[in-house]
Design an enzyme around this catalytic site. Sequence first.
Site, short mmCIF file in Angstrom:
data_model
loop_
_atom_site.label_atom_id
_atom_site.label_comp_id
_atom_site.label_asym_id
_atom_site.label_seq_id
_atom_site.Cartn_x
_atom_site.Cartn_y
_atom_site.Cartn_z
N GLY A 164 -29.64 109.09 -67.06
CA GLY A 164 -28.54 108.24 -67.49
C GLY A 164 -28.03 107.34 -66.38
N THR A 165 -26.99 106.57 -66.70
CA THR A 165 -26.43 105.63 -65.73
C THR A 165 -25.98 106.31 -64.46
OG1 THR A 165 -25.74 104.07 -67.45
CG2 THR A 165 -24.58 103.96 -65.36
N ILE A 166 -25.37 107.48 -64.58
CA ILE A 166 -24.83 108.15 -63.41
C ILE A 166 -25.90 108.39 -62.35
CG2 ILE A 166 -25.13 110.52 -64.30
CD1 ILE A 166 -22.37 111.15 -63.04
#
Length: 389
Positions: A24-26
């Site tokens: 994911g983005t994180i």
Amino acid sequence: MSHTPVPEPTEGREHRVLVLGTGGTIASERTAEGFKPLNEKKARDAFYRRIARHPQLSDADACGDFDNIPATKVGRNTRYPPLRTPALDEHGNTVVYEILDLENHMDSSEMTPKDWNIIAALLHENWDNYEGFVVLSGTDTLAYTSSVLTFLFVDAGKPITVTGAQIPLREARSDGWYNLLESLIVSGCLPYAGVGVCFNHEVLQGCRATKSSPNLLHAFETPSVAPWIRLNVRITALPNLTRRSAAPPPPLITLQEAPSVLSCAIYPGITGSILATQIHSMPTCKAVIISAFGSGNLPVKEESGVLQALEATVKREILVVVVSSCHIPNIYPLYALGVRLLSIGVLPGFDMTHEAAFAKLSWLVSRSDLSFEDRQREFQTPIAGEITA
């Protein structure tokens, strides 16, 4: 219902939490194509190294180089060495947490039931070893993940907190830092159980959350209910939240990995033949979600053929559910149309979000112990707070 202060522990101790990393983005890195999660060991190690060096997330020596991180293979996944937060309150509570990185770091738009099965199996496998769990997810399907986990772990006595970021952790302005820290506090220190979404200083009910913005840091909300917990200067919570307990998770249910739930949007001019074509093109279909106008309205004049297509679908023992496409959903089966839909076996989604309806149907059609009629009845019965009773 108003929030009340969360009771503080009288003495501090060390709490153990498992963090599952899915990408994911994180966890994204800069590439020539833009930000994306990478599966290379170097990128994964860099993600762990950033967390290990952050003074609020780790009491490790910030000057340590972490060049040779002694990660351990667990099947196809990677377990990183434990980290411990500094004291999180005046009583000295800390969280010791391990990051178990899934084999496939993905953009969450690629998430499938197969991935949910992997996550659920890992949570089951590690249930007795930790006080709580954090799942790091991309934001696009984060609310689907939290909804699925709600049904798979209904009434379990520990917290499962799903979080992520709008800005990658590698960026100076990342919101991932406090989302992760507060998720560790929720899953490690607070006295509550259940599946929640921790984002932008709030914990939202997992099966009520929906993504409301790709830009705002306040990216998620629960349109029909208040946030469970607010992490402001004082941490406050709804007074009726489920407390931690020794209750184990229910037996693990493996979600069907072949596509089984079809989602169809109602729009002006849609016909029954269009709906029927979509349904027939999916041989493994066992449930259909109809996103309808307003309080569940759709064209039912005979020439449209929509009602006939839905009736034929129900007769094939495929669940048909109508949810509202409105931002604040609610299906009122009060109009003549609603009564007519009920009469042919179409089920109202009440105030369920699309994500919750999809998750609940995926859970129901994967249960071999239920007949078609059982599934129809269970869908309309509040299981985990997904419907306002």
